[in-house]
Design a protein around this motif. Structure first.
Motif, PDB file in Angstrom:
ATOM      1  N   ALA A   1       9.298 -14.157  22.722  1.00  0.00           N
ATOM      2  CA  ALA A   1       8.799 -14.733  21.425  1.00  0.00           C
ATOM      3  C   ALA A   1       7.798 -13.753  20.784  1.00  0.00           C
ATOM      4  CB  ALA A   1       8.646 -16.001  21.543  1.00  0.00           C
TER       5      ALA A   1
ATOM      6  N   ILE B   1      16.834 -13.398  17.344  1.00  0.00           N
ATOM      7  CA  ILE B   1      16.940 -14.445  16.341  1.00  0.00           C
ATOM      8  C   ILE B   1      15.714 -14.340  15.446  1.00  0.00           C
ATOM      9  CG2 ILE B   1      16.830 -16.749  15.867  1.00  0.00           C
ATOM     10  CD1 ILE B   1      17.885 -16.521  19.109  1.00  0.00           C
TER      11      ILE B   1
ATOM     12  N   VAL C   1      13.296 -15.769  12.877  1.00  0.00           N
ATOM     13  CA  VAL C   1      12.754 -16.907  12.095  1.00  0.00           C
ATOM     14  C   VAL C   1      11.774 -16.673  11.040  1.00  0.00           C
ATOM     15  CG1 VAL C   1      11.897 -19.197  12.540  1.00  0.00           C
ATOM     16  CG2 VAL C   1      13.005 -18.060  14.472  1.00  0.00           C
TER      17      VAL C   1
ATOM     18  N   LEU D   1      12.630 -25.951  18.713  1.00  0.00           N
ATOM     19  CA  LEU D   1      12.594 -24.412  19.068  1.00  0.00           C
ATOM     20  C   LEU D   1      11.589 -24.305  20.058  1.00  0.00           C
ATOM     21  CD1 LEU D   1      13.142 -21.410  18.269  1.00  0.00           C
ATOM     22  CD2 LEU D   1      11.209 -21.504  17.051  1.00  0.00           C
TER      23      LEU D   1
ATOM     24  N   PRO E   1      13.194 -19.703  28.100  1.00  0.00           N
ATOM     25  CA  PRO E   1      14.041 -18.845  27.141  1.00  0.00           C
ATOM     26  C   PRO E   1      15.019 -18.187  27.983  1.00  0.00           C
ATOM     27  CG  PRO E   1      11.893 -17.691  27.367  1.00  0.00           C
ATOM     28  CD  PRO E   1      11.747 -19.203  27.914  1.00  0.00           C
TER      29      PRO E   1
ATOM     30  N   LEU F   1       9.310 -14.320  15.388  1.00  0.00           N
ATOM     31  CA  LEU F   1       9.069 -15.170  14.219  1.00  0.00           C
ATOM     32  C   LEU F   1       8.257 -14.575  13.247  1.00  0.00           C
ATOM     33  CD1 LEU F   1       9.477 -17.060  16.791  1.00  0.00           C
ATOM     34  CD2 LEU F   1       7.863 -18.697  15.809  1.00  0.00           C
TER      35      LEU F   1
ATOM     36  N   TYR G   1      16.008 -12.835  22.481  1.00  0.00           N
ATOM     37  CA  TYR G   1      14.550 -12.450  22.044  1.00  0.00           C
ATOM     38  C   TYR G   1      14.178 -13.241  20.309  1.00  0.00           C
ATOM     39  CZ  TYR G   1      14.634  -8.759  25.316  1.00  0.00           C
ATOM     40  OH  TYR G   1      14.546  -7.954  26.600  1.00  0.00           O
ATOM     41  N   PHE G   2      13.165 -13.919  20.360  1.00  0.00           N
ATOM     42  CA  PHE G   2      12.853 -14.626  19.146  1.00  0.00           C
ATOM     43  C   PHE G   2      11.843 -13.702  18.283  1.00  0.00           C
ATOM     44  CE2 PHE G   2      14.937 -18.236  21.265  1.00  0.00           C
ATOM     45  CZ  PHE G   2      15.348 -18.772  20.176  1.00  0.00           C
TER      46      PHE G   2
ATOM     47  N   VAL H   1      22.236 -19.180  21.875  1.00  0.00           N
ATOM     48  CA  VAL H   1      20.981 -18.770  22.874  1.00  0.00           C
ATOM     49  C   VAL H   1      21.693 -19.062  24.183  1.00  0.00           C
ATOM     50  CG1 VAL H   1      19.166 -19.703  23.748  1.00  0.00           C
ATOM     51  CG2 VAL H   1      19.484 -19.559  21.500  1.00  0.00           C
TER      52      VAL H   1
ATOM     53  N   CYS I   1       4.063 -17.396  21.758  1.00  0.00           N
ATOM     54  CA  CYS I   1       4.624 -16.183  21.221  1.00  0.00           C
ATOM     55  C   CYS I   1       3.397 -15.134  21.685  1.00  0.00           C
ATOM     56  CB  CYS I   1       4.766 -16.460  19.916  1.00  0.00           C
ATOM     57  SG  CYS I   1       5.770 -17.421  19.116  1.00  0.00           S
TER      58      CYS I   1
ATOM     59  N   LEU J   1      11.832 -21.907  23.677  1.00  0.00           N
ATOM     60  CA  LEU J   1      10.646 -21.117  23.809  1.00  0.00           C
ATOM     61  C   LEU J   1      10.320 -21.559  25.203  1.00  0.00           C
ATOM     62  CD1 LEU J   1       8.968 -20.505  20.585  1.00  0.00           C
ATOM     63  CD2 LEU J   1      10.699 -19.092  21.462  1.00  0.00           C
TER      64      LEU J   1
END
Ligand SMILES: [Zn+2]
Length: 351
Positions: free
Chosen positions: A27, A134, A136, A150, A157, A165, A162-163, A122, A181, A154
């Motif tokens: 993240a 993803i 966000v 979310l 994961p 933000l 991979y997020f 996911v 994150c 997280l």
């Protein structure tokens, strides 16, 4: 797509991300002011992650199947979590507006249903071997249940998810989200590189760098939304302090009516920036927001005083909470106009 070429001021951030000894986090939180280039950066990271040929930290190849899918907006391993109200804007590929006109039908939040709908994406394997990404955006648009939903993802994961933000105001995120994150604060361009970058694209936008907080992508978006003429008209109206409040209010009313992405709150922001420029022009000899209005500023400064300017600034601050829903917009504007004009009726202190 290469960030270093597109947005040179983010070059160092790009290198820092890929050169990090811990590798890429699951993240990533891209934080920074609107118009610094977070969205473009996030997309470049996503494309690079999904690219099937990129072997090092440099960039996505732009040629493999994955890159082609990504560029056409159809990558099966890529999702974008955005408020419904932003869908059209994102698809039309424009930078975010300064303030949105309210549209009650479409939510400006990211809702819990949208996060839940990600679970197949996911937790079921990726289409290509590279993983899933993803974005966000903006992360602070998640309402509390969406954010909590979310958070559950997280906390554990899946290996190749991979997020990214993206946030204009990361302090509004849940601390628990933030702590999951790795934050990458986006570097701001200095004035020179911002105007150099704009000069090659849309020279008119350079004049809007001040009211864009020095953010070139925001200046570019504003010029496309008609803010070039808007700012010129506003400067002319504010320079005429011998008119009455009816006529000044009418000038503002016309701007609010004719420029689509310009709300009452934006007007108050610009008025405060204008006053703040007058103050700093007087104290420090320079202005931050309306740099090319020096002649008007100098003329106005002979008609007022620093305390009167501060007083007006504070009155605008008090009016700000009412700006989005004034009982009577016309009277609200006339009241603001009267307060503004009164600032220049004050005789300058002689002592
Ligand atoms: Zn590629």
């Amino acid at each position: 797509m290469s960030v270093p070429e597109l947005l040179p001021w983010l070059n160092g951030d790009w290198g820092a991300l890929w050169g990090h000894p811990g590798g890429l986090p699951h993240a990533l939180l891209l934080a920074g002011p609107a118009g610094v280039g977070k969205r473009e950066f996030a997309e470049a990271v996503a494309m690079r992650l999904l690219c099937e040929q990129a072997a090092n930290a440099s960039r996505a190849c732009g040629e493999c199947d994955s890159c082609r899918w990504f560029a056409s907006g159809n990558h099966p391993d890529f999702r974008r979590l955005i408020p419904e109200a932003d869908v059209e804007e994102i698809e039309s590929d424009e930078a975010p507006p300064k303030a949105e006109k309210s549209d009650k039908k479409k939510s400006s939040q990211i809702l819990v249903g949208q996060v839940r709908a990600l679970s197949d994406f996911v937790y079921v394997g990726s289409h290509r071997a590279r993983g899933r990404v993803i974005i966000v955006q903006p992360a602070e648009a998640m309402n509390p249940s969406a954010a909590n939903s979310l958070l559950k993802i997280l906390e554990e994961p899946p290996a190749t998810v991979y997020f990214i933000l993206v946030s204009d105001s990361y302090r509004r995120l849940l601390p628990t989200i933030r702590s999951r994150c790795r934050m990458l604060p986006m570097s701001r361009p200095d004035a020179q590189s911002a105007s150099d970058w704009l000069a090659g694209r849309q020279a008119d936008a350079s004049k809007l760098l001040g009211v864009s907080g020095g953010m070139p992508l925001r200046a570019l978006a504003l010029v496309e939304q008609g803010w070039g003429k808007l700012v010129a008209a506003l400067q002319a109206a504010l320079g005429d302090v011998d008119q009455d409040e009816m006529s000044l209010a009418s000038a503002w009313e016309a701007l609010l009516k004719n420029v689509e992405v310009f709300a009452m709150e934006d007007l108050i922001t610009l008025l405060q920036e204008w006053l703040s420029d007058l103050i700093s022009r007087q104290i420090a000899g320079r202005a931050r927001f309306f740099a090319d209005a020096e002649a008007i500023h100098r003329r106005l400064l002979t008609r007022t005083s620093i305390p009167a300017l501060f007083h007006c600034y504070n009155q605008l601050q008090t009016a700000r909470p009412l700006a989005n829903h004034p009982l009577n917009p016309r009277l609200f504007l006339e009241d603001l106009a009267a307060r503004y004009l009164a600032t220049f009726a004050t005789p300058r202190p002689t002592r």
